[in-house]
Structure formats: structure tokens, C-alpha cells
Motif scaffolding. Structure first.
Motif, mmCIF file in Angstrom:
data_model
loop_
_atom_site.group_PDB
_atom_site.id
_atom_site.type_symbol
_atom_site.label_atom_id
_atom_site.label_comp_id
_atom_site.label_asym_id
_atom_site.label_seq_id
_atom_site.Cartn_x
_atom_site.Cartn_y
_atom_site.Cartn_z
ATOM 1 N N PRO A 1 0.072 45.805 64.041
ATOM 2 C CA PRO A 1 -1.170 45.408 64.292
ATOM 3 C C PRO A 1 -2.885 46.018 64.043
ATOM 4 N N THR A 2 -2.733 47.264 62.984
ATOM 5 C CA THR A 2 -3.432 47.442 62.396
ATOM 6 C C THR A 2 -4.509 46.342 61.496
ATOM 7 N N GLY A 3 -3.664 44.982 61.250
ATOM 8 C CA GLY A 3 -4.347 43.682 60.787
ATOM 9 C C GLY A 3 -3.963 43.507 58.912
ATOM 10 N N MET A 4 -3.204 44.568 58.741
ATOM 11 C CA MET A 4 -3.320 45.323 57.067
ATOM 12 C C MET A 4 -1.793 45.089 56.597
ATOM 13 N N ALA A 5 -1.078 44.598 55.830
ATOM 14 C CA ALA A 5 0.014 44.366 54.828
ATOM 15 C C ALA A 5 0.368 45.913 54.391
ATOM 16 N N PHE A 6 1.407 46.166 54.285
ATOM 17 C CA PHE A 6 1.604 47.698 52.324
ATOM 18 C C PHE A 6 2.052 46.662 51.658
ATOM 19 N N VAL A 7 1.801 47.112 50.329
ATOM 20 C CA VAL A 7 1.858 46.099 48.580
ATOM 21 C C VAL A 7 2.244 47.754 48.096
ATOM 22 N N GLY A 8 3.580 47.411 47.452
ATOM 23 C CA GLY A 8 3.748 48.726 46.320
ATOM 24 C C GLY A 8 4.819 47.788 45.756
ATOM 25 N N GLY A 9 4.114 48.288 44.255
ATOM 26 C CA GLY A 9 4.913 48.047 43.613
ATOM 27 C C GLY A 9 4.932 48.969 42.339
ATOM 28 N N LYS A 10 4.689 48.256 40.981
ATOM 29 C CA LYS A 10 4.978 49.155 39.471
ATOM 30 C C LYS A 10 4.310 48.414 38.732
ATOM 31 N N ALA A 11 3.065 49.200 37.934
ATOM 32 C CA ALA A 11 2.528 48.857 36.582
ATOM 33 C C ALA A 11 2.900 49.635 35.857
ATOM 34 N N LEU A 12 3.221 49.242 34.672
ATOM 35 C CA LEU A 12 3.430 50.305 33.810
ATOM 36 C C LEU A 12 3.179 49.798 32.213
ATOM 37 N N ALA A 13 3.408 50.328 31.381
ATOM 38 C CA ALA A 13 2.923 49.690 29.866
ATOM 39 C C ALA A 13 4.190 50.458 29.103
ATOM 40 N N LEU A 14 4.901 49.600 28.485
ATOM 41 C CA LEU A 14 6.675 49.951 28.405
ATOM 42 C C LEU A 14 6.636 50.041 27.061
ATOM 43 N N TYR A 15 7.479 50.908 25.906
ATOM 44 C CA TYR A 15 7.499 51.083 24.697
ATOM 45 C C TYR A 15 9.038 50.115 24.559
ATOM 46 N N GLY A 16 9.165 49.533 24.417
ATOM 47 C CA GLY A 16 10.879 49.287 24.052
ATOM 48 C C GLY A 16 11.537 49.420 24.973
ATOM 49 N N GLU A 17 12.584 50.152 25.577
ATOM 50 C CA GLU A 17 12.618 49.700 26.965
ATOM 51 C C GLU A 17 13.658 51.191 27.847
ATOM 52 N N TYR A 18 11.127 51.556 27.227
ATOM 53 C CA TYR A 18 11.763 52.879 28.202
ATOM 54 C C TYR A 18 11.154 51.982 30.073
ATOM 55 N N GLN A 19 11.926 53.378 30.559
ATOM 56 C CA GLN A 19 11.188 52.358 32.259
ATOM 57 C C GLN A 19 11.329 53.602 33.500
ATOM 58 N N THR A 20 11.896 54.782 32.795
ATOM 59 C CA THR A 20 12.649 55.993 33.087
ATOM 60 C C THR A 20 11.761 57.602 32.739
ATOM 61 N N PHE A 21 11.621 58.836 33.210
ATOM 62 C CA PHE A 21 10.248 59.248 33.389
ATOM 63 C C PHE A 21 11.368 60.597 33.448
ATOM 64 N N ASP A 22 11.052 61.564 32.109
ATOM 65 C CA ASP A 22 11.963 62.475 32.006
ATOM 66 C C ASP A 22 10.594 63.814 32.626
ATOM 67 N N ILE A 23 10.529 64.936 33.231
ATOM 68 C CA ILE A 23 9.392 65.434 32.960
ATOM 69 C C ILE A 23 9.291 66.994 33.336
ATOM 70 N N MET A 24 9.389 67.652 32.265
ATOM 71 C CA MET A 24 10.049 69.342 32.410
ATOM 72 C C MET A 24 8.025 69.953 32.460
ATOM 73 N N PHE A 25 8.226 70.541 33.809
ATOM 74 C CA PHE A 25 6.452 71.754 34.052
ATOM 75 C C PHE A 25 7.029 72.826 33.193
ATOM 76 N N VAL A 26 6.178 72.938 32.855
ATOM 77 C CA VAL A 26 6.502 74.428 32.218
ATOM 78 C C VAL A 26 5.079 75.307 32.491
ATOM 79 N N ILE A 27 5.589 76.235 33.006
ATOM 80 C CA ILE A 27 4.771 77.237 33.899
ATOM 81 C C ILE A 27 4.360 78.439 33.850
ATOM 82 N N ASP A 28 3.099 78.955 33.145
ATOM 83 C CA ASP A 28 2.825 80.271 32.694
ATOM 84 C C ASP A 28 2.835 81.331 33.830
#
Length: 475
Positions: free
Chosen positions: A66-93
């Protein structure tokens, strides 16, 4: 006895055998260097490969909304080698200084926390550690809120997140850095870990060396880590601090700085990127450590002069190396109303549709100039079934719609303000017009009055009464 306790016993033994510089300040345990514990490195000379996909809608789908719009979702990523996943550590003072007010209403209670009695002791407040009257608005609270903002933008299907907190003391038997949450795709655990850090509150000094070392060990998933090793993940440390390194050597800031930077160099050898955030005046007074930690690891240094800005800054964090992203309806030529790129390369968008067939095009360009396009063609019918979306995509769509509503409301306010401004301008023009007419009219009247006055002045001698007769002499 668990592995962690054993690690601290070994560390104590190393301390006992350490040189005379100080048994309380041992060097951090070395990062494992065995081949089995090191993930394949990307080749610096190899250009990145642009990964660009459209996950929703699917090609050939028949959708309606009813909004007249479509939801579009995907992935845009510059890859080095086989990197396709992320491991992120928050280091908090979590050192003592993070108890200071952030200058913002972090908890949203309508009151901005400040130093207690600062209004009455304003001169002493700059040197005395006056208590914060609302710890929910502290620097630590701002750090935690920033992490929550980023967490909501990450995709648990491709990203694991962990937390290391750090402060420090002179006791070699107590850890200065703690793994609060090992790397996990269960973001509820990360949320609970942030709650724990908030409850424990600030204390102690600042041992950046231990913090980077422990985060590196967790990202590598070595034998002493709580986190499991994952090959091929892009590893990132999000390092937040509001101060200077005061440990592991007491009263030796220069030596501590060198060791912290060296830890960052060691981390970079395992393709670990360190993004540093220097929060507040003290951290920015001598930012060489956090600047160099980011530089040597190909990370990003971000100065945060005002802790209250952390939320907005974390909304713009990106690990995807994408500098431009556009989504449009190729059939109508209309650009998407809303496109939100996420830090891990995910993106979501709302695209205006017309009845019938529509071709949606996504264009992306990476920071090195590599670009690409992807298309899907869908049929949009007002009475058709809505798009089939996953719970995550549905939440993303709802967020976009909420942002759209807020923007419409904001725009409505702006339009009303502009209309009022137009009325004021028209009124001002009318006032100036009336003022000019009045001045012109007054000038004419003034001229007529002056002429009339001059005529009367000339006629005055003829109309003057004769002088009174002088009195007779002797009277």
C-alpha cells in the motif's frame, strides 16, 4: 581449574622471573604464532573483489504494498581473498575517568547528568573528582550506547561480536583486561555483556597493552581464548578510550605508549584492523597512541571531542570499503527514497514502484574504484501479496518506514516554518511598501506644510495689531 586461571598462574610465574624493572608489570603473554592458529592473510598486492548481491526482492517476484514502494536488501562489500564474514571485538575502557558526565542525556530521562555540586563549586569542579549525579549519562554509558547502536546494524548471519573491557591496577594477580563476551552470533549475549559492564561501573587505571593483547587472542581463537577460531573472517577491534595508557608500567607513560603501539603492530600481522575512538579532552590532549594504533593496523582513528557524539559517530562506522551506493528504479528513473548502508556491507532501501514491471538497479563503488551493478525485475500490483521477508528484513523495513515517517513529519514542520517565513517576508515587503508610501506622503505633506508656513510667515506683518500708545509724560 579452568584455562583462564591457569593462564594467570603462568603469567605470575613469568613475572617472578622478570628483570628487576618491576615484577608487578610483566610483559603481556605472547600471541600464538603457530600456523594452525593463524588464518590465511590477504595479499596486499591483490585488488579487492566487489561482492554485490540483491537478496530481496527476488527476480520475477510479484509483489504489492500500500505504500507504493518495494523493500530492497542486499550486500555490497569489497572482498580481499575469501573474506565474507566479520569478527568484531568491542574493547571498552572502564577506567575511573569514564564515570565523568558525557554531556548528553544518554538514558533519555530528560535530564543531562553533570558533576554534583558543580554549580556551586565550579572552580574546584575542574580539578576535584566531583561525583556524576546521573551515571546513566556518563562517558561509560555513552561508550556502551555507541556499541549498542553499531550492534543493531550488524548481521548475525555473517558477523560475530565479542567484548573485552579494560582498566587496570598495580596488582599483577588481577587481570587488567577481561573477556566479557567471547565472539558470538547471539547478539542477545552481547547486549547482556554490555549490561554487565554498566553494572560493574568504572574503576582503576588504563592498561591498553593488556586490552589489545587479549582482544587479539580472542580474534585468533588461540588455545587460551574463550572464542572459537574462524577461518577467513575479517577481524576488527573497535577500541574505545577516554584517556592515556597508565599501565602496565606505573609512572611511565612513554614506555606504555610504545608497548601499546607494538601490540597493534603485532595484531596487524594477523590482519587485525584496529579502529580507535579517542573520547573527550584528555584522550585528545596527546592522541599519539590511538592514532598510531589505527595507522599501523590499517584502521581508522576517530576523534570524539564530545562523548555525546558517540552514537551519531557509530551510526556511520563501516567495514565494507564501499564509498558509494545507489539504488534506483531503472524503469522510472527514480532513485530510492531511503538507502541505509550497514557497517558490514549490508544495505536496505525503499524504492518507489509503478504498476506493472519494474527493474531495480543497485550500483556500488569500492574505495579503490572497483564498481559493479546488479538488477532484478519484479511485477508490482497494488492488490498483490506483500513481499515475503525474513524477521530481520521485516525489522529493517519497519525501521525504514519509521525513518520515512519521521522525515515526512520533519519536512512538514519545515514546510510550515518555510510558509511562516514566506508570510513574514511578504509582511515585511508590505510593511516596507507601506512605510515608503507613508514616507512619500509625509514628504509631500511636509512640503505643503512648509509652503503654508512660509506664506503665513510672510502675511504676519500685515496682520499684526498696532503698537500700544506710549504713555504721556509725567504719568
Amino acid at each position: 581449574m579452568n584455562a583462564r586461571q591457569l593462564g594467570w598462574i603462568v603469567l605470575a610465574a613469568v613475572m617472578a622471573a622478570a628483570p628487576a624493572e618491576g615484577p608487578k608489570n610483566p610483559k603481556p603473554s605472547p600471541i600464538p604464532k603457530t600456523k594452525s592458529e593463524v588464518a590465511p592473510k590477504k595479499t596486499a598486492e591483490k585488488p579487492p573483489e566487489l561482492m554485490l548481491t540483491i537478496e530481496a526482492p527476488t527476480n520475477g517476484a510479484v509483489i504489492g504494498d500500500p505504500t507504493g514502494m518495494a523493500f530492497v536488501g542486499g550486500k555490497a562489500l569489497a572482498l580481499y581473498g575469501e573474506y565474507q564474514t566479520f569478527d568484531i571485538m568491542f574493547v571498552i575502557d572502564t577506567s575511573d575517568s569514564t564515570a565523568e558526565p558525557s554531556g548528553a542525556d544518554i538514558d533519555g530521562n530528560g535530564v543531562i547528568g553533570e558533576k554534583r555540586f558543580a554549580k556551586y563549586l565550579w572552580l574546584l569542579g575542574s580539578v576535584l573528582p566531583l561525583p556524576n549525579n546521573d551515571k546513566a549519562d556518563s562517558v561509560l554509558a555513552a561508550e556502551i550506547e555507541g556499541c549498542r547502536v553499531l550492534l543493531k546494524q550488524l548481521d548475525p548471519r555473517t558477523t560475530r561480536v565479542g567484548i573485552v573491557s579494560f582498566n587496570g591496577d598495580a596488582d599483577a594477580m588481577t587481570p587488567d583486561a577481561i573477556t566479557e563476551v567471547p565472539l558470538t552470533s547471539d547478539f542477545n549475549k552481547v547486549e547482556r555483556g554490555l549490561d554487565t559492564i554498566y553494572r560493574n561501573g568504572p574503576k582503576g587505571m588504563t592498561n591498553m597493552v593488556s586490552a589489545v593483547n587479549l582482544a587479539t587472542i580472542e580474534l585468533l581463537g588461540s588455545s587460551s581464548a574463550y572464542s572459537e577460531k574462524r577461518e577467513g573472517a575479517k577481524r576488527v577491534i573497535m577500541f574505545l578510550t577516554d584517556g592515556q595508557p597508565t599501565l602496565p608500567l606505573e609512572n611511565s607513560q612513554l614506555a606504555n605508549a610504545k608497548m601499546a603501539i607494538q601490540q597493534a603492530v603485532r595484531a596487524s600481522k594477523f590482519d587485525i584492523r584496529i579502529d580507535t575512538f579517542a573520547i573527550g579532552e584528555e584522550a585528545l590532549s596527546e592522541p599519539v597512541v590511538v592514532v598510531e594504533m589505527a595507522r599501523v593496523s590499517n584502521g581508522v582513528f576517530t576523534p570524539v571531542r564530545h562523548p555525546k557524539d558517540l552514537r551519531a559517530i557509530f551510526e556511520d562506522v563501516s567495514f565494507s570499503s564501499i564509498e558509494k551506493l545507489e539504488v534506483r528504479n531503472k524503469t522510472t528513473g527514480k532513485m530510492a527514497d531511503y538507502t541505509v548502508p550497514e557497517p558490514d556491507g549490508s544495505f536496505t532501501s525503499l524504492v518507489p514502484m509503478q504498476e506493472g514491471k519494474n527493474t531495480v538497479e543497485v550500483y556500488a563503488r569500492s574505495t579503490d574504484g572497483t564498481d559493479g551493478r546488479r538488477e532484478v525485475t519484479v511485477s508490482f500490483l497494488p492488490g498483490a501479496s506483500p513481499q515475503e521477508l525474513s524477521p530481520r528484513q521485516l525489522a529493517q523495513r519497519n525501521r525504514l518506514l519509521e525513518n520515512r515517517l519521521l522525515d515526512l513529519q520533519r519536512r512538514n514542520v519545515e514546510i510550515q516554518a518555510e510558509a511562516k517565513e514566506d508570510i513574514r517576508r511578504e509582511l515585511q515587503v508590505e510593511i516596507e511598501k507601506e512605510r515608503k508610501a507613508a514616507e512619500d506622503s509625509t514628504a509631500k505633506v511636509r512640503k505643503d506644510v512648509q509652503v503654508s508656513v512660509e506664506k503665513k510667515a510672510k502675511a504676519k506683518p500685515e496682520s499684526e495689531p498696532p503698537p500700544a500708545p506710549e504713555p504721556a509724560p509725567g504719568n
